[in-house]
Design a protein around this motif. Sequence first.
Motif, PDB file in Angstrom:
ATOM      1  N   VAL A 196     -12.306 -20.756  10.183  1.00 30.90           N
ATOM      2  CA  VAL A 196     -11.726 -22.072  10.460  1.00 30.90           C
ATOM      3  C   VAL A 196     -12.099 -23.072   9.373  1.00 30.90           C
ATOM      4  O   VAL A 196     -13.103 -22.919   8.691  1.00 30.90           O
ATOM      5  N   GLY A 197     -11.270 -24.080   9.277  1.00 31.16           N
ATOM      6  CA  GLY A 197     -11.535 -25.181   8.352  1.00 31.16           C
ATOM      7  C   GLY A 197     -12.370 -26.261   9.013  1.00 31.16           C
ATOM      8  O   GLY A 197     -12.637 -26.210  10.216  1.00 31.16           O
ATOM      9  N   ASN A 198     -12.745 -27.264   8.225  1.00 24.15           N
ATOM     10  CA  ASN A 198     -13.738 -28.234   8.683  1.00 24.15           C
ATOM     11  C   ASN A 198     -13.180 -29.392   9.497  1.00 24.15           C
ATOM     12  O   ASN A 198     -13.925 -30.237   9.941  1.00 24.15           O
TER      13      ASN A 198
ATOM     14  N   HIS B  52     -18.217 -26.950   1.550  1.00 24.27           N
ATOM     15  CA  HIS B  52     -18.651 -26.551   2.896  1.00 24.27           C
ATOM     16  C   HIS B  52     -17.512 -26.726   3.899  1.00 24.27           C
ATOM     17  O   HIS B  52     -17.700 -27.250   4.986  1.00 24.27           O
ATOM     18  N   ALA B  53     -16.341 -26.289   3.505  1.00 23.80           N
ATOM     19  CA  ALA B  53     -15.155 -26.581   4.312  1.00 23.80           C
ATOM     20  C   ALA B  53     -14.750 -25.427   5.227  1.00 23.80           C
ATOM     21  O   ALA B  53     -13.865 -25.586   6.048  1.00 23.80           O
ATOM     22  N   LEU B  54     -15.393 -24.274   5.094  1.00 25.83           N
ATOM     23  CA  LEU B  54     -14.991 -23.125   5.901  1.00 25.83           C
ATOM     24  C   LEU B  54     -16.144 -22.639   6.768  1.00 25.83           C
ATOM     25  O   LEU B  54     -17.311 -22.731   6.382  1.00 25.83           O
ATOM     26  N   GLY B  55     -15.797 -22.112   7.926  1.00 22.57           N
ATOM     27  CA  GLY B  55     -16.798 -21.545   8.814  1.00 22.57           C
ATOM     28  C   GLY B  55     -16.161 -20.486   9.689  1.00 22.57           C
ATOM     29  O   GLY B  55     -14.967 -20.192   9.553  1.00 22.57           O
TER      30      GLY B  55
END
Lengths: 761, 154
Positions: free
Chosen positions: A179-181, A165-168
């Motif tokens: 973006v990254g977390n 769940h590191a990208l959004g």
Amino acid sequence: METVKVIINGKEVEAPKGKLLLEVCFDAGFPIPNFCYYKDLPPQAACRMCLVRIEKMGRLQTACTMRVSEGMVVTTESEEIRRARMAMVDFILANHPLDCPVCDKGGECELQWMAMNYGDLLARFDEQKDATGEYPLSPFIWLDPQRCILCYRCIRVCDEWVENHALGVRGRGAHSVIVGNRPDGTLACEHCGNCVEVCPVGALTSTNFRFRARPWDIRDTVTTCTYCSDGCQLRLSVRDGRVVRAWAKDLTKMDAEFANKVLFSFRTAPETRHNWINEEFLCLKGRYGNEFVNSPDRLRVPLLRRNGRLEPATWEEALKYVAQRILEIKRTYGPESIACIGSPRLTNEDLYVLAKFGRQVLETPHVTHAMDVDWRPFFKRLTVPLLTQPELREQMPTILLIGGNPPEYNPLTAYSLRAAVHRHGARLYIVSARPIGRLQVATRFFHIRPGSEPAVWLALLDEGEVERAAEATLLTREELYELRRFVWEADRLALLVGREVTGPALEAAAVLGGMLQAKGERIVRVLPLLRFNNSLGALDMGLVAEMLVPEQVGPQIKALYLMGCDLVRFYGDAWRQALARAELVVAHELFLTRTAELAHVVLPAMSFAELDGTFTNNAGQVQRIRRALGVAGDWRPDWMIIDQIAAKMGADLGCRHSAANIFREIAETIPGYQGITYARLNEEGAIQTERPLMPLEVIDRARLLERLRAQVEAIDHTAERLQEPAPLGIGLFEPGTLTEHVPLLRQAFGWDVRESVEVSR
Amino acid sequence: MLSAGAKEKIQRIIARYPVKRSALLPVLFVVQEELGYLPDEALHEVARWLDLTFLDVETVVSFYTMFHRRPIGRYHIQVCRNVSCYLCGGDAIREHLERRLGIRPGETTPDGRFTLSEVECIGACSWAPAMQINFTFYHHLTPERVDEILASLP
Ligand code: SF4
Ligand code: SF4
Ligand code: SF4
Ligand code: FES
């Protein structure tokens, strides 16, 4: 399964009800252009490239979200659809830099392909493009936001495949940016690079590969990963004699035309298109850990100790010296004074030849390999077949994992566990002494006392022991009964056995499947989470003697023949003195390791990228490794070195100059390998060996239970549960004999790698 | 960081939803009402309450123009620049505001009273040109009417 009839472009097609229309069309031979669709990821409907006409529906519909129902009449090609797709391409290109010549994806880009096939020559937007620069999201991954077409594949892959769940996406509309977390937008994650693999454009790129090659000037070779025992298939891309990347595209899962004309046209042999084992997944090591083969630190010539120093020598000198010394030692102290120890990273062919050399030429019983866990009792008592990754993903509704930390040590297994849950709602029960981050998809988590795994097996085997097990594990009796029901009532059960399960518990793990199957019609499969890529192969090839203790060297053992095996690193410093006591230490190596440094002779071996051969993964599947690199040093395959030494000793090991010949002999002599050939492996990818299964009647179960009880009694009943999950990277980010020679990993994790000792010239 | 009242309100909101994360938007509004904007620490806190990651919260916040990641003026003036307002003289309204307040869209007056923004449709096309100050609508605007409105603000 309920099926429905649909009509696609006038052709009647039968399909499972509820299947995605896009997939039904694909199977029926009507590929539909798409960006955001990706097999087995949740539908996103972000790009609208897949528009089709469905009768009785007002507007064009997105085929990637539409599920087929009875009587659906679909058109996938028409003037209306062509214009709609053209508009979508135009829209996507509105803010896309049209500078393909300097884009890293140029030549294998899905957008280039779509623009060529579905786009218009004239763009209708003439707005200013929103130019931004590219920047790194992590030491491994760069983002060029302007090239991003917002398909969300990367985000979904990170969520579903690896649970990081590191990208959004930050912002909205045309201003959305991946973006990254971390608060500053960079990534704190396991760096698997799967997001890069699935990115259809040049938005996400890998640090090691970006701008180092063009797709048309690299050659791909399909081979097998040299790290964990899950055995991923990967493509090694080579340019100018250097490995520049590893990737795992499954070319059967995309538009065949794109695969044929773009990704596949001139790169690989036709038999290697489909990826049987790992679909398109790779982990950090499999993807970014291969460049040790390019390292300038590789040993390139044989080294011989003269006047106390290792000095370059010719092969002839070195081989002659080894043959002579071995003969002398054998004559003086007897054959039992020589020990052969292999590495579980080497090929079956290498290990087989080593075992044959040890037994037939040296005539020593000490033929073994470096083992972190002794899995021998498990395989001796195996009662059900081993579980393959595709079976785990697709066919097992009930899955029990005891011990282990798959996301760190068997990443593909972790991927397959998640896939089983996502794809068909498998129930996954995990029993572990510490919470396992990144397997939150588990249905139930049973938190036990550290070291109490044997008690869980005891309770599973024998209902009468639940009380004792409850005390040892800190689980309640109800929880243990629930586990028992889960196992004993399952129709199809997968048992995954982690490295914490040892001794009698390991035997119990091998026997439970047989007991369940004896109880009634059901299928049980078991997956031992071994450590190395060829741990099982090493056992199969007969390197099964008891491992030596260092104290044996000197008094009993006078010569050590080490094949790719860094004893000092693996078993500790006690081996330094042991090596000093030996009269002869021969080491086949890629690098001058702590052990090789102390050897009398060091022979430069080939790496997995330079060799032909096979590995056997933890499911007992044999897979090919293939020569991807030409010759860049005066190194030889391990088996060939041994063959040549044997020849100098007057023996013929029958290698007849090729790995294929050795494998032929393996297929004739090693149980379970019958009928497997390189040709079949090329065609079928992975072939599962048939393991000898032990009939239940032969096993003294009363005795086993007794020993298991004793093991449970010995558990430290005062230990507390570990509340914190193991830190991210505990397995993945640790330096190893190979990974520490990969510059990218070294820099990324700040490994302080010991410089190799200068070799005098 | 938050008052006891706000915290209680947030607990009540969370309790209203069967799935915690559904409470995200209303909770964010309470926090913003309280702090005036949404600093990093607030997002971390919200993520903790709702079992989300910082990234989950941050990406939602960044999607909506009504959330502010930096302090803004006491009055947030949002002038519509979409088609209907544009045709009815929305531009002139914006220019008038810029002149009156001495700031450009995206800026805040030095006394911290006003922040000016241009926004897309605020759903007041039939009464164009329109603007919104905090959560109050003002429509059928003329420069004079704008002056009156500004003067009437406490
Ligand atoms: S590298 Fe792997 S873990 Fe990191 S963001 Fe990409 S997909 Fe997620
Ligand atoms: S970075 Fe690549 S994979 Fe991710 S949304 Fe953008 S185009 Fe898609
Ligand atoms: S999961 Fe195992 S086999 Fe697959 S790439 Fe990683 S280390 Fe290699
Ligand atoms: S593939 Fe259907 S909307 Fe993207």
